[in-house]
Design an enzyme around this catalytic site. Structure first.
Site, PDB file in Angstrom:
ATOM      1  N   ARG A  59       0.855  -1.196   0.000  1.00 25.59           N
ATOM      2  CA  ARG A  59       0.000   0.000   0.000  1.00 25.59           C
ATOM      3  C   ARG A  59       0.888   1.241   0.000  1.00 25.59           C
ATOM      4  O   ARG A  59       2.101   1.156   0.154  1.00 25.59           O
ATOM      5  CB  ARG A  59      -0.937  -0.014   1.224  1.00 25.59           C
ATOM      6  CG  ARG A  59      -0.165  -0.360   2.480  1.00 25.59           C
ATOM      7  CD  ARG A  59      -0.578   0.324   3.693  1.00 25.59           C
ATOM      8  NE  ARG A  59      -0.487   1.746   3.602  1.00 25.59           N
ATOM      9  CZ  ARG A  59       0.654   2.446   3.746  1.00 25.59           C
ATOM     10  NH1 ARG A  59       1.827   1.835   3.956  1.00 25.59           N
ATOM     11  NH2 ARG A  59       0.645   3.765   3.669  1.00 25.59           N
ATOM     12  N   GLY A  60       0.217   2.412  -0.158  1.00 26.68           N
ATOM     13  CA  GLY A  60       0.979   3.657  -0.294  1.00 26.68           C
ATOM     14  C   GLY A  60       1.206   3.892  -1.775  1.00 26.68           C
ATOM     15  O   GLY A  60       1.612   2.978  -2.511  1.00 26.68           O
ATOM     16  N   ALA A  61       0.963   5.139  -2.220  1.00 23.96           N
ATOM     17  CA  ALA A  61       0.913   5.403  -3.665  1.00 23.96           C
ATOM     18  C   ALA A  61       2.161   4.945  -4.427  1.00 23.96           C
ATOM     19  O   ALA A  61       2.046   4.173  -5.396  1.00 23.96           O
ATOM     20  CB  ALA A  61       0.626   6.881  -3.895  1.00 23.96           C
ATOM     21  N   ARG A 100      -7.321  -0.460  -7.265  1.00 23.50           N
ATOM     22  CA  ARG A 100      -7.595   0.692  -6.387  1.00 23.50           C
ATOM     23  C   ARG A 100      -7.635   1.957  -7.261  1.00 23.50           C
ATOM     24  O   ARG A 100      -6.754   2.154  -8.094  1.00 23.50           O
ATOM     25  CB  ARG A 100      -6.517   0.835  -5.303  1.00 23.50           C
ATOM     26  CG  ARG A 100      -6.452  -0.355  -4.349  1.00 23.50           C
ATOM     27  CD  ARG A 100      -5.584  -0.057  -3.135  1.00 23.50           C
ATOM     28  NE  ARG A 100      -6.241   0.852  -2.209  1.00 23.50           N
ATOM     29  CZ  ARG A 100      -5.632   1.391  -1.149  1.00 23.50           C
ATOM     30  NH1 ARG A 100      -4.351   1.119  -0.899  1.00 23.50           N
ATOM     31  NH2 ARG A 100      -6.291   2.190  -0.338  1.00 23.50           N
ATOM     32  N   GLN A 205      -2.880   2.752   9.787  1.00 18.80           N
ATOM     33  CA  GLN A 205      -1.546   2.800   9.154  1.00 18.80           C
ATOM     34  C   GLN A 205      -0.564   3.625   9.987  1.00 18.80           C
ATOM     35  O   GLN A 205       0.633   3.364   9.967  1.00 18.80           O
ATOM     36  CB  GLN A 205      -1.650   3.412   7.749  1.00 18.80           C
ATOM     37  CG  GLN A 205      -2.287   2.512   6.709  1.00 18.80           C
ATOM     38  CD  GLN A 205      -3.773   2.761   6.566  1.00 18.80           C
ATOM     39  OE1 GLN A 205      -4.443   3.171   7.515  1.00 18.80           O
ATOM     40  NE2 GLN A 205      -4.311   2.502   5.391  1.00 18.80           N
ATOM     41  N   ASP A 246      -1.826  10.811  -2.424  1.00 22.11           N
ATOM     42  CA  ASP A 246      -2.130   9.743  -3.386  1.00 22.11           C
ATOM     43  C   ASP A 246      -2.328  10.282  -4.784  1.00 22.11           C
ATOM     44  O   ASP A 246      -2.124   9.581  -5.772  1.00 22.11           O
ATOM     45  CB  ASP A 246      -3.365   8.966  -2.939  1.00 22.11           C
ATOM     46  CG  ASP A 246      -3.011   8.099  -1.747  1.00 22.11           C
ATOM     47  OD1 ASP A 246      -3.028   8.621  -0.619  1.00 22.11           O
ATOM     48  OD2 ASP A 246      -2.639   6.932  -1.957  1.00 22.11           O
ATOM     49  N   ASN A 256      -5.421  12.389  -0.124  1.00 21.82           N
ATOM     50  CA  ASN A 256      -4.575  11.586   0.766  1.00 21.82           C
ATOM     51  C   ASN A 256      -5.503  10.851   1.728  1.00 21.82           C
ATOM     52  O   ASN A 256      -6.729  11.026   1.690  1.00 21.82           O
ATOM     53  CB  ASN A 256      -3.565  12.473   1.510  1.00 21.82           C
ATOM     54  CG  ASN A 256      -2.512  11.640   2.227  1.00 21.82           C
ATOM     55  OD1 ASN A 256      -1.930  10.731   1.636  1.00 21.82           O
ATOM     56  ND2 ASN A 256      -2.269  11.905   3.499  1.00 21.82           N
TER      57      ASN A 256
HETATM   58  O1  MRU Z   1      -4.803   3.191   1.788  1.00 23.26           O
HETATM   59  P1  MRU Z   1      -3.309   3.397   1.790  1.00 23.26           P
HETATM   60  O2  MRU Z   1      -2.655   2.870   3.027  1.00 23.26           O
HETATM   61  O3  MRU Z   1      -2.658   2.917   0.525  1.00 23.26           O
HETATM   62  O4  MRU Z   1      -3.151   4.993   1.822  1.00 23.26           O
HETATM   63  C1  MRU Z   1      -1.852   5.530   1.814  1.00 23.26           C
HETATM   64  C2  MRU Z   1      -1.826   7.002   1.947  1.00 23.26           C
HETATM   65  O5  MRU Z   1      -2.831   7.657   1.961  1.00 23.26           O
HETATM   66  C3  MRU Z   1      -0.472   7.656   1.956  1.00 23.26           C
HETATM   67  O6  MRU Z   1      -0.485   8.808   2.751  1.00 23.26           O
HETATM   68  C4  MRU Z   1      -0.102   8.047   0.526  1.00 23.26           C
HETATM   69  O7  MRU Z   1      -0.218   6.961  -0.333  1.00 23.26           O
HETATM   70  C5  MRU Z   1       1.267   8.603   0.440  1.00 23.26           C
HETATM   71  S1  MRU Z   1       2.485   7.370   0.634  1.00 23.26           S
HETATM   72  C6  MRU Z   1       4.009   8.009   0.349  1.00 23.26           C
END
Ligand code: MRU
Length: 354
Positions: A59-61, A100, A205, A246, A256
């Site tokens: 996870r995370g962009a 996603r 998270q 994101d 985000n």
């Molecule tokens: O649902 P997630 O855990 O994938 O969401 C992640 C976030 O919102 C992070 O803040 C975003 O992806 C930035 S990661 C460098």
């Protein structure tokens, strides 16, 4: 201690190997199990990877984008060669793209792999070229993180504490982070006292992941319920807020993790600067503003249950958006690998994302 009797800090381990390519499969640190268990899963097929992205094992962009880029290699490996090969790979890429909707990195890295695929002759060449493309993305992401860390650390007014939301660290990227890259750099420079980490309901998270990666690097971290953030801000406990993103629209509106928007409102009310830290791969100039960013709705069970324990009465309606949009007006600056963007964001974004 060195010869002058001053303590010498060992260099920080800056690398969390979140996504690793084994040559035939993708090895992922399973983020669903952290911090309790540090376990890896191996995705050998596109279906396994799609499941890992959907269920937030990865996870995370930026990390999603990198995983998807390696997913293209899996797609090429599992598509029979010969006539129609490129179409079969392309259909599997569509499947990865449907996992996603919000983080634009997923789509930009798939688009970049499609461009590579379009000039390859046959499966062998495609596998090698796509693996190389994904590897390049990893290198570029690590370099971007290091640059963002340096740029962001310059925004700190001196030794201070900061507040963050969700996880924008090594776990969410190729291994260093965006908002947390700033924390790592500031800590190395002796500028960072402590990170306040919102727990980040409902999937935690912040509590599970941000606290895990900061604490294992020896950085003081305080986890707080999301609802305590305004108290931290108005109490003067932090000098700035740093979060990841994101997707950043052409005007600077930023998607985000859910809870970022109220955090920006609270920061504005408390007079605390609110910074977004994101690589250029997270900018989407095709979205004119936040209203055109698709926001993922997550399954109701994430709110209904905490582990196996039911938290809401059976049958009540649940609202569970995974992200929110912070209007650009609430953002003090956007930090990317090319520097710090100030208002009007539209001009800087247009210049950097032709
Ligand atoms: O649902 P997630 O855990 O994938 O969401 C992640 C976030 O919102 C992070 O803040 C975003 O992806 C930035 S990661 C460098």
């Amino acid at each position: 201690m060195n010869g002058d009797g001053k303590s010498v800090r060992a260099p920080l381990p800056r690398y969390t190997p979140t996504v690793e390519w084994t040559g035939t499969a993708l090895r992922l640190l399973d983020q669903r199990l952290l911090p309790g268990r540090v376990r890896h899963i191996v995705c050998g097929t596109v279906d396994e990877l799609c499941d890992a992205i959907r269920t937030l094992a990865v996870r995370g962009a930026p990390a999603i984008g990198i995983a998807a880029a390696y997913g293209a290699v899996l797609a090429a490996l599992e598509s029979p060669p010969g006539e129609g090969f490129a179409e079969r790979v392309s259909a599997l890429l569509d499947r990865i793209a449907s996992t996603r909707p919000t983080a634009v990195n997923l789509f930009s890295s798939i688009a970049s792999q499609r461009r590579i695929l379009s000039v390859c002759q046959g499966r062998e060449e495609a596998v090698a070229a796509l693996a190389e493309g994904a590897g390049r993305l990893v290198e570029e992401d690590l370099e971007a993180s290091a640059a963002m860390g340096r740029e962001g650390a310059r925004l700190l007014p001196g030794r201070c504490s900061i507040l963050t939301h969700c996880n924008a660290g090594g776990l969410a990227t190729a291994g260093l982070g965006t908002a947390l890259a700033v924390a790592y750099e500031a800590f190395e420079q002796g500028l960072l006292e402590r990170v306040y980490a919102d727990e980040t309901r409902p999937l935690l998270q912040g509590a599970r992941l941000t606290a895990w990666e900061l604490s294992r690097r020896g950085i003081p971290v305080t986890v707080l319920p999301d609802s305590a953030a305004a108290t931290v801000l108005s109490g003067g406990l932090v000098a700035a807020v740093f979060t990841g993103a994101d997707r950043i629209a052409a005007n600077g509106d930023t998607a985000n993790k859910i809870g970022t928007f109220p955090l920006a409102l609270a920061a504005r009310a408390a007079g605390v600067p609110f910074y977004i830290v994101a690589p250029l791969t997270t900018f989407d100039p095709k979205c004119p503003d936040g209203g055109s960013i698709p926001v993922e709705q997550r399954p109701r069970g994430e709110v209904e249950f905490s582990g196996r324990r039911r938290m809401t009465p059976r049958g009540v309606d649940i609202f569970n958006p995974a992200f929110d949009i912070t209007p650009e007006a609430l953002i003090s600056a956007i930090v990317c690998e090319k520097g710090v963007l100030r208002k009007p964001f539209r001009d800087g974004i247009a210049e950097l994302t032709p």
